[in-house]
Design an enzyme around this catalytic site. Structure first.
Site, mmCIF file in Angstrom:
data_model
loop_
_atom_site.group_PDB
_atom_site.id
_atom_site.type_symbol
_atom_site.label_atom_id
_atom_site.label_comp_id
_atom_site.label_asym_id
_atom_site.label_seq_id
_atom_site.Cartn_x
_atom_site.Cartn_y
_atom_site.Cartn_z
ATOM 1 N N GLY A 23 0.825 -1.215 0.000
ATOM 2 C CA GLY A 23 0.000 0.000 0.000
ATOM 3 C C GLY A 23 0.852 1.255 0.000
ATOM 4 O O GLY A 23 2.078 1.197 -0.155
ATOM 5 N N PHE A 24 0.187 2.365 0.188
ATOM 6 C CA PHE A 24 0.870 3.671 0.171
ATOM 7 C C PHE A 24 1.939 3.723 1.279
ATOM 8 O O PHE A 24 3.145 3.781 0.988
ATOM 9 C CB PHE A 24 -0.203 4.762 0.318
ATOM 10 N N ASP A 44 0.296 -8.838 1.644
ATOM 11 C CA ASP A 44 -0.760 -7.945 1.153
ATOM 12 C C ASP A 44 -1.745 -8.752 0.322
ATOM 13 O O ASP A 44 -1.341 -9.667 -0.399
ATOM 14 C CB ASP A 44 -0.132 -6.819 0.299
ATOM 15 N N THR A 48 -6.216 -2.601 -1.863
ATOM 16 C CA THR A 48 -5.916 -1.224 -2.281
ATOM 17 C C THR A 48 -4.428 -1.038 -2.581
ATOM 18 O O THR A 48 -4.012 0.023 -3.031
ATOM 19 C CB THR A 48 -6.334 -0.201 -1.201
ATOM 20 N N LYS A 102 -13.401 -6.929 9.756
ATOM 21 C CA LYS A 102 -12.678 -8.205 9.897
ATOM 22 C C LYS A 102 -11.174 -7.980 9.790
ATOM 23 O O LYS A 102 -10.391 -8.580 10.530
ATOM 24 C CB LYS A 102 -13.085 -9.182 8.793
ATOM 25 N N THR A 103 -10.768 -7.141 8.833
ATOM 26 C CA THR A 103 -9.330 -6.898 8.651
ATOM 27 C C THR A 103 -8.740 -6.290 9.916
ATOM 28 O O THR A 103 -7.678 -6.717 10.381
ATOM 29 C CB THR A 103 -9.085 -5.969 7.435
ATOM 30 N N ASN A 110 -4.940 -12.272 14.460
ATOM 31 C CA ASN A 110 -3.986 -13.165 13.773
ATOM 32 C C ASN A 110 -2.549 -12.672 13.906
ATOM 33 O O ASN A 110 -1.635 -13.456 14.153
ATOM 34 C CB ASN A 110 -4.357 -13.303 12.297
ATOM 35 N N GLY A 113 -1.345 -13.037 17.431
ATOM 36 C CA GLY A 113 -1.051 -14.459 17.682
ATOM 37 C C GLY A 113 0.311 -14.836 17.120
ATOM 38 O O GLY A 113 1.091 -15.553 17.756
ATOM 39 N N TYR A 156 -14.519 1.300 10.040
ATOM 40 C CA TYR A 156 -13.098 1.648 10.124
ATOM 41 C C TYR A 156 -12.748 2.114 11.545
ATOM 42 O O TYR A 156 -11.850 1.554 12.186
ATOM 43 C CB TYR A 156 -12.804 2.762 9.120
HETATM 44 N N1 LIG Z 1 -2.422 7.327 5.065
HETATM 45 C C1 LIG Z 1 -2.988 7.865 6.110
HETATM 46 O O1 LIG Z 1 -3.193 9.080 6.143
HETATM 47 C C2 LIG Z 1 -3.355 7.023 7.311
HETATM 48 C C3 LIG Z 1 -3.885 7.686 8.434
HETATM 49 C C4 LIG Z 1 -4.223 6.921 9.542
HETATM 50 C C5 LIG Z 1 -4.019 5.570 9.568
HETATM 51 N N2 LIG Z 1 -3.499 4.952 8.474
HETATM 52 C C6 LIG Z 1 -3.331 3.499 8.532
HETATM 53 O O2 LIG Z 1 -2.109 3.098 7.953
HETATM 54 C C7 LIG Z 1 -2.284 1.866 7.274
HETATM 55 C C8 LIG Z 1 -1.826 1.989 5.831
HETATM 56 O O3 LIG Z 1 -2.618 2.975 5.193
HETATM 57 P P1 LIG Z 1 -2.338 3.453 3.703
HETATM 58 O O4 LIG Z 1 -2.645 4.890 3.658
HETATM 59 O O5 LIG Z 1 -1.034 2.974 3.258
HETATM 60 O O6 LIG Z 1 -3.536 2.719 2.953
HETATM 61 P P2 LIG Z 1 -3.494 1.708 1.705
HETATM 62 O O7 LIG Z 1 -4.904 1.397 1.400
HETATM 63 O O8 LIG Z 1 -2.645 2.277 0.619
HETATM 64 O O9 LIG Z 1 -2.754 0.465 2.301
HETATM 65 C C9 LIG Z 1 -3.396 -0.585 2.970
HETATM 66 C C10 LIG Z 1 -2.823 -1.881 2.447
HETATM 67 O O10 LIG Z 1 -3.414 -2.970 3.153
HETATM 68 C C11 LIG Z 1 -3.786 -3.962 2.208
HETATM 69 N N3 LIG Z 1 -4.883 -4.735 2.798
HETATM 70 C C12 LIG Z 1 -6.149 -4.344 3.031
HETATM 71 N N4 LIG Z 1 -6.841 -5.323 3.612
HETATM 72 C C13 LIG Z 1 -5.987 -6.381 3.739
HETATM 73 C C14 LIG Z 1 -6.114 -7.683 4.260
HETATM 74 N N5 LIG Z 1 -7.275 -8.126 4.769
HETATM 75 N N6 LIG Z 1 -5.029 -8.488 4.230
HETATM 76 C C15 LIG Z 1 -3.852 -8.070 3.697
HETATM 77 N N7 LIG Z 1 -3.688 -6.841 3.193
HETATM 78 C C16 LIG Z 1 -4.747 -6.005 3.217
HETATM 79 C C17 LIG Z 1 -4.160 -3.201 0.961
HETATM 80 O O11 LIG Z 1 -4.134 -3.984 -0.211
HETATM 81 C C18 LIG Z 1 -3.105 -2.101 0.967
HETATM 82 O O12 LIG Z 1 -1.933 -2.514 0.320
HETATM 83 C C19 LIG Z 1 -3.749 1.485 7.408
HETATM 84 O O13 LIG Z 1 -3.888 0.566 8.462
HETATM 85 C C20 LIG Z 1 -4.418 2.779 7.751
HETATM 86 O O14 LIG Z 1 -5.561 2.574 8.526
HETATM 87 C C21 LIG Z 1 -3.171 5.640 7.340
#
Ligand SMILES: NC(=O)c1ccc[n+]([C@@H]2O[C@H](COP(=O)([O-])OP(=O)(O)OC[C@H]3O[C@@H](n4cnc5c(N)ncnc54)[C@H](O)[C@@H]3O)[C@@H](O)[C@H]2O)c1
Length: 320
Positions: A23-24, A44, A48, A102-103, A110, A113, A156
């Site tokens: 992800g990002f 991953d 997203t 769920k995630t 998970n 654990g 969320y």
């Molecule tokens: N970017 C922000 O501003 C921000 C702010 C607060 C919290 N966060 C947290 O940081 C984390 C990363 O955010 P991001 O901005 O990179 O978002 P993103 O959507 O780019 O990254 C999330 C990643 O998790 C993967 N993913 C989703 N569900 C999954 C699952 N069940 N199993 C395996 N992989 C799964 C997606 O494919 C993606 O690669 C997240 O947990 C988000 O809640 C981000």
């Protein structure tokens, strides 16, 4: 079984799992950990995340991607786990809200654990959304939040709140080294162009010369942290002694209105886009700014990248 018997003693290469690593934020974190010489396992399900985000890391023999959904158990040997897997933008986390909860919840169980079995340290990417629409400003870690359990954002917000509960219960019940980072709005290259997040949305609209959509009158405030600064905060938090659990706010305390952000992006891109105003979505927080006193004192951390500089790098990415 112990993850790495030499871990800690020699500060040697660690085997580190990053969930949501494509992800990002996750892809930047993988990059940073590889640069530090660690072995990185990136799990991953590509909901997203994108393979393009990690394609440049594939030639590195220390990098190993695995397609895995964290709502299912994962059996690997690791020393540290950064649990970032979870869709972060409202469009994506509301697409399948049950899977989002769920995630956060089953995924946390998970990964906790796994950390328990391998004696790994584990860090949770929590969020400022756990404060909901806050009545306390700026938000301090002791503020317990103001969240609507029934609204469309609850999958969320409440999922992330429950994950924090699980992290602290695993700590109390099993004495594990857990860390909770409450991440505030972060921006930078590799955000998805059309996921409704304000910085990427505005940049894409400005570059295309389209109208820039503001919700409400644009007077709601946000604070934006550049991705490199945020990653530095996560790495520092993971490196703290076992007794440091957080939660610790990580974000930029400099607050600006969404309208001002739009105007700055129009100026930085040289765009002719106009501002258009749409109704505010449900439960959209009106103000959001972290108090980062704790991060400053416990991690010696604060954001370093000015908004102009971060926007310039992000705009360059989206132009590409
Ligand atoms: N970017 C922000 O501003 C921000 C702010 C607060 C919290 N966060 C947290 O940081 C984390 C990363 O955010 P991001 O901005 O990179 O978002 P993103 O959507 O780019 O990254 C999330 C990643 O998790 C993967 N993913 C989703 N569900 C999954 C699952 N069940 N199993 C395996 N992989 C799964 C997606 O494919 C993606 O690669 C997240 O947990 C988000 O809640 C981000």
């Amino acid at each position: 079984m112990q993850g790495n018997p030499e871990a800690g003693a020699l500060a040697v290469t660690q085997r580190i799992l990053v969930t949501g690593g494509a992800g990002f934020l996750g892809s930047h974190l993988c990059e940073r950990l590889l640069e530090a010489g660690h072995d990185v396992l990136c799990a991953d399900n590509y909901f997203t995340g994108r393979r393009a985000n990690i394609a440049h890391l594939l030639p590195n023999p220390r990098f190993e991607p695995i397609r895995h959904d964290i709502t299912f158990p994962l059996y690997v040997e690791v020393d540290e786990i950064y649990n970032l897997a979870c869709p972060a933008s409202p469009i994506h986390y509301q697409f399948d809200p049950v899977q989002t909860t769920k995630t956060s919840v089953i995924g946390a169980i998970n990964m906790l654990g796994l950390a328990k079995r391998t004696h790994a340290r584990i860090l949770q990417a929590s969020t400022s959304e756990i404060y909901g629409d806050p009545e306390v400003h700026p938000q301090v870690e002791t503020y317990v939040g103001h969240v609507n359990t029934l609204g469309p954002r609850a999958c969320y917000d409440e999922g992330k709140r429950c994950a924090e509960t699980l992290f602290m219960d695993y700590r109390r019940q099993h004495g594990m080294a857990v860390k909770i980072a409450r991440i505030f709005n972060t921006y930078g290259p590799r955000m998805l162009p059309n996921d409704g997040r304000v910085v990427s949305n505005f940049i894409v609209q400005a570059l295309r010369g389209e109208d820039i959509t503001l919700y409400g009158d644009g007077s709601q405030t946000r604070s934006f942290c550049y991705v490199d600064d945020l990653i530095e905060g996560l790495v520092r938090l993971m490196a703290t002694p076992a007794e440091t659990t957080g939660p610790i706010n990580l974000g930029n305390p400099h607050e600006i209105t969404v309208r001002e952000l739009a105007e700055r992006i129009i100026a930085a891109t040289g765009s002719r886009s106009a501002l258009v105003f749409h109704p505010l979505p449900a439960d959209d927080p009106t103000r959001r700014r972290p108090d980062i006193t704790r991060a400053r004192s416990e991690l010696g951390w604060e954001p370093k990248t000015a908004l102009e500089e971060g926007l310039a790098r992000t705009i360059a990415y989206f132009r590409g």
